[in-house]
Design an enzyme around this catalytic site. Structure first.
Site, PDB file in Angstrom:
ATOM      1  N   ASP A  96     -18.886  -8.041 -21.433  1.00  0.00           N
ATOM      2  CA  ASP A  96     -18.857  -6.991 -20.413  1.00  0.00           C
ATOM      3  C   ASP A  96     -18.920  -5.569 -20.950  1.00  0.00           C
ATOM      4  OD1 ASP A  96     -16.354  -7.061 -21.554  1.00  0.00           O
ATOM      5  OD2 ASP A  96     -15.287  -6.638 -19.689  1.00  0.00           O
ATOM      6  N   GLU A  97     -19.226  -5.379 -22.215  1.00  0.00           N
ATOM      7  CA  GLU A  97     -19.336  -4.015 -22.728  1.00  0.00           C
ATOM      8  C   GLU A  97     -20.341  -3.933 -23.858  1.00  0.00           C
ATOM      9  OE1 GLU A  97     -16.099  -2.304 -25.056  1.00  0.00           O
ATOM     10  OE2 GLU A  97     -15.091  -4.247 -25.026  1.00  0.00           O
ATOM     11  N   HIS A 114     -15.719 -20.382 -52.143  1.00  0.00           N
ATOM     12  CA  HIS A 114     -15.455 -20.463 -53.579  1.00  0.00           C
ATOM     13  C   HIS A 114     -14.143 -21.190 -53.868  1.00  0.00           C
ATOM     14  CE1 HIS A 114     -18.921 -18.307 -54.820  1.00  0.00           C
ATOM     15  NE2 HIS A 114     -18.577 -17.152 -54.274  1.00  0.00           N
ATOM     16  N   ASP A 137     -18.899  -0.131 -19.866  1.00  0.00           N
ATOM     17  CA  ASP A 137     -17.871  -1.157 -19.711  1.00  0.00           C
ATOM     18  C   ASP A 137     -17.854  -1.602 -18.248  1.00  0.00           C
ATOM     19  OD1 ASP A 137     -15.763  -2.843 -20.097  1.00  0.00           O
ATOM     20  OD2 ASP A 137     -14.276  -1.294 -20.513  1.00  0.00           O
ATOM     21  N   CYS A 168     -18.361  -9.927 -54.993  1.00  0.00           N
ATOM     22  CA  CYS A 168     -17.626 -11.157 -55.285  1.00  0.00           C
ATOM     23  C   CYS A 168     -17.555 -11.378 -56.790  1.00  0.00           C
ATOM     24  CB  CYS A 168     -18.296 -12.349 -54.603  1.00  0.00           C
ATOM     25  SG  CYS A 168     -17.523 -13.932 -55.009  1.00  0.00           S
ATOM     26  N   HIS A 176     -16.429 -16.274 -47.158  1.00  0.00           N
ATOM     27  CA  HIS A 176     -17.079 -16.319 -48.462  1.00  0.00           C
ATOM     28  C   HIS A 176     -16.097 -16.771 -49.545  1.00  0.00           C
ATOM     29  CE1 HIS A 176     -20.278 -15.152 -51.291  1.00  0.00           C
ATOM     30  NE2 HIS A 176     -19.299 -14.759 -52.082  1.00  0.00           N
TER      31      HIS A 176
END
Length: 655
Positions: free
Chosen positions: A196-197, A599, A105, A577, A595
């Site tokens: 940054d990590e 539909h 980090d 689904c 998703h």
């Protein structure tokens, strides 16, 4: 009574804000002073009112959860203790101590970059951002209680000598790229959580170089400093969850290594405050502390029976895993981008010309980002945040892929127009159902009846004035490419669900929370919605006839009154689904949402087309009208004409 008097004398003590939470560099901060200033500076504002509403909602959930907690009998507790013990053994069997994960980090990244390029800023309290909002504060500023996600005017009150520097994402991206080149030398499949990590699996390189995790961490930190001139902190542990906690221990410019030993892990995790865990934010901390008296990870494991009784299975698994110090050890597989978005916050305004200009700016940025990545999309979502901090989303599905500013703006303005007049402080746009530009060019548009006419040897020009011809003409006359826009109450996401997601934002909107952790937290709301869709009827929910362990969700999504979801997609076995059979794991929250959006757009398109079809169907083929009226009745009657064959409309022409 005495406590109540103290609360009345010091109202800021009951005002829970994200600004006073412990963060690296803020250990010696006078928290009460900070809390009082934040309270006084916020009081009476729309933000303050919104925070109070959210606080009230959270308190209701806590009271409800605590009430259920008190109602548990000894038999109930014994039953859930047995279930929890079984689950602990199962999780323990999954513990993997063979891997070494390193979480790196960067230290106050944006502020450090600015100081590197302008040494005169060194040793001065510095904030990157503006008077409206701060992105990052350096360690000198944090001593005064200044931190990321704090309005600049409050930060200036806390620290009168604070220096502001505007953000420069292009500059930060450049330095981020330099750090990632170093990361790739140690793990080519490193997981970037933000600019940054990152998480690195250093198991293999430790073996290859015959070095310990501590040596590799020091080597990597030195390499980053030589490449960028910036410092970073690192944590090494058997899994990603613990590695992230470890990287925060010796900040800034330090490291901490947790041995890959079960006893060491359990000792380390036992006294750890739950808020130190990535994935447990302000709301969850309040719920666990006030409802169950849980403040440390050890207490979470000790009270596992109550957790199993009162939380969803996914939440319970997460909490128990935290108590055991068990986290993910596998390298996440690569997955294609599902959406691209951008948003802008500004001073509250009702000026429609200014709002339109802000929308144009956001559309231009989105278009630029899409072209840079070679992407185009077919589902556009508009996000609005009002002056009262209410969040609205509206979306539409397109017949063709788009990426240009003009196309995006035209469709976005249509969605925005339906919301005016309104007082706004944020506008955002998201494009989903993406495709690469080259592939999209060859990809056919959604098929209309005109395409069937041409395929049967009848040109669109010579085709009779049929239902679909009129539909296509009506929609394309003023807005080519739009297919049955979704507006107002026909939004992709139900407004109630959006409100529940707002309660979740406190869990996920922390600057130091990685994307995978956000998805893990947010998936609980998705599960609650799915329970309503496929698990329990509305009558069960209203009468509170759920099993004890399902009676309440940590964020209360189950007791929200939602409309019936008949005929709409949901997730079978929480992974597949119901419409197309496509599988997505629960942790892919954003992808699953998009998703289902797709539909839902198809369903609304179909209903709209059937509406026009029914209006133009000859009387003898039209279903009889009933006296009953109403939107749901109307839609159900329209579905009855789905069986009419397409050849029917061209019978005259063929004759």
């Amino acid at each position: 009574m005495a406590a109540s008097g103290v609360e009345e004398d010091r109202p800021w003590q009951s005002y829970n804000t994200v600004y006073t939470n412990a963060k690296a560099g803020m250990e010696g901060v006078d928290k009460e002073r900070v809390q009082k200033i934040v309270y006084e500076m916020s009081k009476g504002s729309k933000y303050f009112e919104n925070e109070q509403r959210k606080e009230s909602t959270i308190n209701q959930k806590i009271e409800q959860l605590h009430s259920c907690y008190l109602k548990l009998t000894e038999n109930d507790i014994s039953h859930f203790q047995m279930l929890a013990d079984t689950r602990v053994l199962e999780l323990e069997a999954m513990r993997d101590l063979s891997k070494l994960w390193l979480h790196v980090d960067m230290d106050a990244f944006y502020a450090a970059v600015e100081t590197l390029e302008n040494p005169s800023l060194r040793d001065k309290p510095l904030a990157v951002g503006s008077m409206s909002m701060i992105c990052t504060a350096n360690y000198e500023a944090r001593r005064y209680g200044v931190r990321a996600a704090m309005p600049g005017f409050i930060a200036r009150k806390l620290c009168p000598s604070l220096v502001f520097v505007p953000t420069n994402l292009k500059k930060y991206s450049h330095y981020s790229d330099l750090t990632r080149k170093v990361f790739s030398k140690y793990d080519s499949n490193f997981v970037a959580a933000s600019l940054d990590e990152a998480y690195l699996d250093i198991t293999r390189i430790c073996i290859d170089q015959e070095k310990s995790g501590e040596e590799i961490a020091q080597q990597l930190r030195t390499g980053i400093f030589e490449a960028t001139g910036l410092t970073c902190s690192a944590g090494v542990a058997p899994n990603r969850l613990l590695a992230k906690v470890c990287s925060d221990i010796n900040k800034p410019n330090g490291q901490f290594v947790l041995p890959s030993d079960r006893e060491a892990v359990m000792t380390f995790i036992s006294s750890l405050p739950i808020r130190k865990i990535s994935g447990i934010g302000k709301v969850t901390e309040q719920v666990l502390r006030h409802a169950l008296g849980i403040q440390t990870c050890e207490e979470m494991l000790r009270k596992r029976a109550f957790i199993f009784a009162l939380f969803s299975s996914r939440s319970a698994d997460f909490f128990l895993s935290v108590g055991l110090g068990i986290g993910a050890t596998n390298t996440p597989s690569w997955r294609p981008r599902k959406s691209i978005s951008t948003e802008r916050t500004f001073s509250t305004t009702t000026d429609e010309a200014m709002i339109y200009q802000k929308l144009a700016n956001v559309a231009e940025t989105l278009s630029s980002d899409m072209q840079e990545d070679g992407l185009c999309g077919r589902t556009l979502t508009l996000k609005l945040k009002t002056a009262s901090f209410e969040v609205r989303t509206r979306a539409l599905s397109l017949q063709r892929y788009i990426f240009s500013k003009d196309d995006i703006l035209a469709h976005a303005y249509k969605l925005l127009k339906a919301e005016l007049p309104v007082s706004l402080r944020l506008i955002g746009l998201r494009m989903s159902h993406l495709n690469e530009v080259k592939l999209a060019a060859a990809d056919p548009m959604q098929k209309t009846l005109s395409s069937y006419m041409i395929s049967d040897g009848i040109s669109a020009k010579d085709a009779p004035s049929s239902t679909c011809g009129d539909v296509r003409e009506d929609f394309h006359k003023d807005d080519p490419g739009v297919a049955f826009p979704i507006e107002n109450e026909d939004s992709f996401l139900s407004d109630t669900y959006i409100n529940e997601m707002e309660c979740l934002s406190d869990l996920a909107d922390q600057s130091d929370l990685d994307i995978s952790s956000k998805n893990l937290i947010l998936c609980d709301a998705s599960e609650s919605l799915q329970n309503l869709q496929s698990g329990h009827s509305m009558e069960q929910l209203k009468k509170n006839e759920l099993p004890v362990n399902e009676e309440i969700n940590v964020l209360g999504a189950k007791d929200t009154v939602l409309s019936e979801m008949d005929g709409q997609p949901f997730w079978i076995d929480d992974s597949r689904c119901s419409f197309c059979g496509f599988e997505l794991p629960p942790s892919f929250f954003i992808e699953r949402q998009e998703h289902l959006d797709y539909h839902l757009a198809e369903v609304l398109q179909k209903e709209e087309s059937q509406h026009v079809l029914a209006q133009r169907t000859p009387p003898k083929h039209r279903p009889k009208r009933t006296k009953e009226s109403g939107r749901k009745k109307h839609k159900s009657s329209l579905r009855e004409v789905k069986h009419i064959p397409i050849d029917f409309f061209f019978a005259k022409e063929k004759q």
